[in-house]
Design an enzyme around this catalytic site. Sequence first.
Site, PDB file in Angstrom:
ATOM      1  N   GLY A  87      -9.825   1.758  -2.671  1.00 17.44           N
ATOM      2  CA  GLY A  87      -8.380   1.728  -2.882  1.00 17.44           C
ATOM      3  C   GLY A  87      -7.680   0.971  -1.776  1.00 17.44           C
ATOM      4  CD  GLU A  88      -7.696   1.593   2.811  1.00 20.88           C
ATOM      5  OE1 GLU A  88      -7.755   0.446   3.274  1.00 20.88           O
ATOM      6  OE2 GLU A  88      -8.221   2.582   3.361  1.00 20.88           O
ATOM      7  N   GLY A  89      -5.727  -1.252  -1.854  1.00 24.25           N
ATOM      8  CA  GLY A  89      -5.435  -2.634  -2.218  1.00 24.25           C
ATOM      9  C   GLY A  89      -6.576  -3.563  -1.818  1.00 24.25           C
TER      10      GLY A  89
ATOM     11  CB  THR B 212      -0.941  -0.021   1.215  1.00 20.52           C
ATOM     12  OG1 THR B 212      -1.691  -1.245   1.181  1.00 20.52           O
ATOM     13  CG2 THR B 212      -1.909   1.145   1.181  1.00 20.52           C
TER      14      THR B 212
ATOM     15  CG  ASP C 289      -4.563   3.962  -4.120  1.00 15.91           C
ATOM     16  OD1 ASP C 289      -5.185   2.924  -4.448  1.00 15.91           O
ATOM     17  OD2 ASP C 289      -5.143   5.013  -3.788  1.00 15.91           O
TER      18      ASP C 289
END
Lengths: 355, 355
Positions: free
Chosen positions: B322-324, B65, B180
């Site tokens: 997001g973040e993965g 991340t 991200d």
Amino acid sequence: MTDLLNKTISAIEWLDYRLMEKIQKRLDNLTKPQGSLGRLEELAKHIAGIIGKEKVSLKHKVIFTLAGDHGVTAEGVSAYPKEVTPQMVYNFLRGGAGINVLARQTGARVVVVDMGVASELRIADCQMRNFRDYKINLGTDNFTKGPAMSRADAVKSVECGIKLVEDEYPKGMDIVGTGDMGIGNTTPSAAITAVLTGQPIETVTGRGTGLDDVGLSRKIAIIKKGLEINKPNPKDVIDVLDKVGGYEIGGIAGLILGAAARRVPVVIDGFISGAGALMATAMAPQVRDFIIASHCSVEIGHKAALFRMGLTPLLDLNLRLGEGTGAALAMNLCESAIRILNEMATFGEAGVSEK
Amino acid sequence: MTDLLNKTISAIEWLDYRLMEKIQKRLDNLTKPQGSLGRLEELAKHIAGIIGKEKVSLKHKVIFTLAGDHGVTAEGVSAYPKEVTPQMVYNFLRGGAGINVLARQTGARVVVVDMGVASELRIADCQMRNFRDYKINLGTDNFTKGPAMSRADAVKSVECGIKLVEDEYPKGMDIVGTGDMGIGNTTPSAAITAVLTGQPIETVTGRGTGLDDVGLSRKIAIIKKGLEINKPNPKDVIDVLDKVGGYEIGGIAGLILGAAARRVPVVIDGFISGAGALMATAMAPQVRDFIIASHCSVEIGHKAALFRMGLTPLLDLNLRLGEGTGAALAMNLCESAIRILNEMATFGEAGVSEK
């Protein structure tokens, strides 16, 4: 209808909408933009609303794989011989089938049920733990020559599904998946789907385990013949099951009713489970709210069934295996949803600024 | 371009097509109708073809991340203040964010990387294990007033991604996910997507964490201004990254290149990772075959990016966090696919009749 069926249907309540509002508030307070986990958030709220408890855990997962044979296979509707039904039951009990692999991953126990396999099964003692004998008959009758089963056996198949839930519930059952095994069973499922969705046979009949174009045309003609000869009454679900159904399909309808009556979320698999769900929702419309649609099957009739019930599948992975495999995959997403609800930090806890 | 980048790109080979044929034969021999597990079967073959080994295990899963800030937030492109970027980094390191929850479920370790957060982070010693300091700058510059970063820093961000893979690989890395964090980062991602797909800005720009209609119009106008002032050259990826990019987006491009060079399957998350993947595939077209698209984001530009790369996402769950998080969910499906390949019985083993 009999006492058990009536009692079960009248025990089905509503989702707990007040709790769902509370769950929504918690979801909105977790460290993410509101709604940014999309269907996972909806799923968490849905599951909580079914179970009716604020602290939800999905520790005990059960997948029922119901097996049955179909007299209509005599007409050549399947690419596989009907011996495969018992052979696959043995495969399930040894743990080598697709459903075993995916159930192990998601931590579900698989309960294999003989609803009407067309041979006497010999189950080893050590495998009895995962096996239930609810055999109603040695397969259904060929529905191109008359009803697939008696009206009494149609009711019995649904009640067996209810009993399966009742037997299993005390061992722990936080969420249930439905599955099927039965060579030829996309044929009765297409017949049921045509009758209960009002769609033409052609638009709900697919290639099953792999028919070619000629085979598909023959399958459609056979279903047409079965419906003409039997004239199932679309307003009477038991009549539809009796005329063109299958024991495992009736059993799945019963599983869904029984689980809903116990406020256990039911994750339905593909086309065969969809036909069972169509029957369950026709018997008790409010049961629809207790169903989670796992995936959209390659079998074209499944779309019509899901649309009729107003269900949106979680996955679309071109699956057409059955057994409960799609349900097992979707149970992972149910687990994800509940973990999000239970484990994520709130803005306050994490010291993160809001909008 | 520099040595590391060139060396990495030239190390990227092809999928192992001969092995994939062998895997297909095994899949066809498992106890199920051929192809009936649909995309799971394709996925198993794809993963084996990337890794290039017949016995595949996905024991070691890593999700990176990458965090960075964006000067363009001064123009008011996000619903959240930029303080949220470091606050979320701390949340990741404490295990309270969405990505932590979903990574725990799938058994992946989360590596949090400062690529360019706009403040000095204070990471507790006990949390350093999961943290990497690759900070290039205190956020990018506002791209409506000039380039977001220097050309040298653009190259550096991609190389940091490659180095992350190199550092982590010896600890075990069978599959990688990209993620991200960066308030405002859908703005540079939309700018990159517009340039690299040739689509109008309006059709690739979405609401991010939750802009209203007025906010969305302003965001589109700001991206337009940025592209007019900077005139990024679509034939020169590093120029695009330099002019309108973000450090974490360059880092994701590097991660993808580095993983492909090591024959590690890369599961990309949503819109930001898609922008990174567009850059990676523009630098090295064959890298596309090493990418698994996890899901289709709510951010409308993601569809254009996936279409440009010819990738079909596994999931469509209305995610936009997001973040993965999408990558973590899709890793479960990768695990399912490999378990099917490794654990299912063949027709011969199970004594099941074939067609």
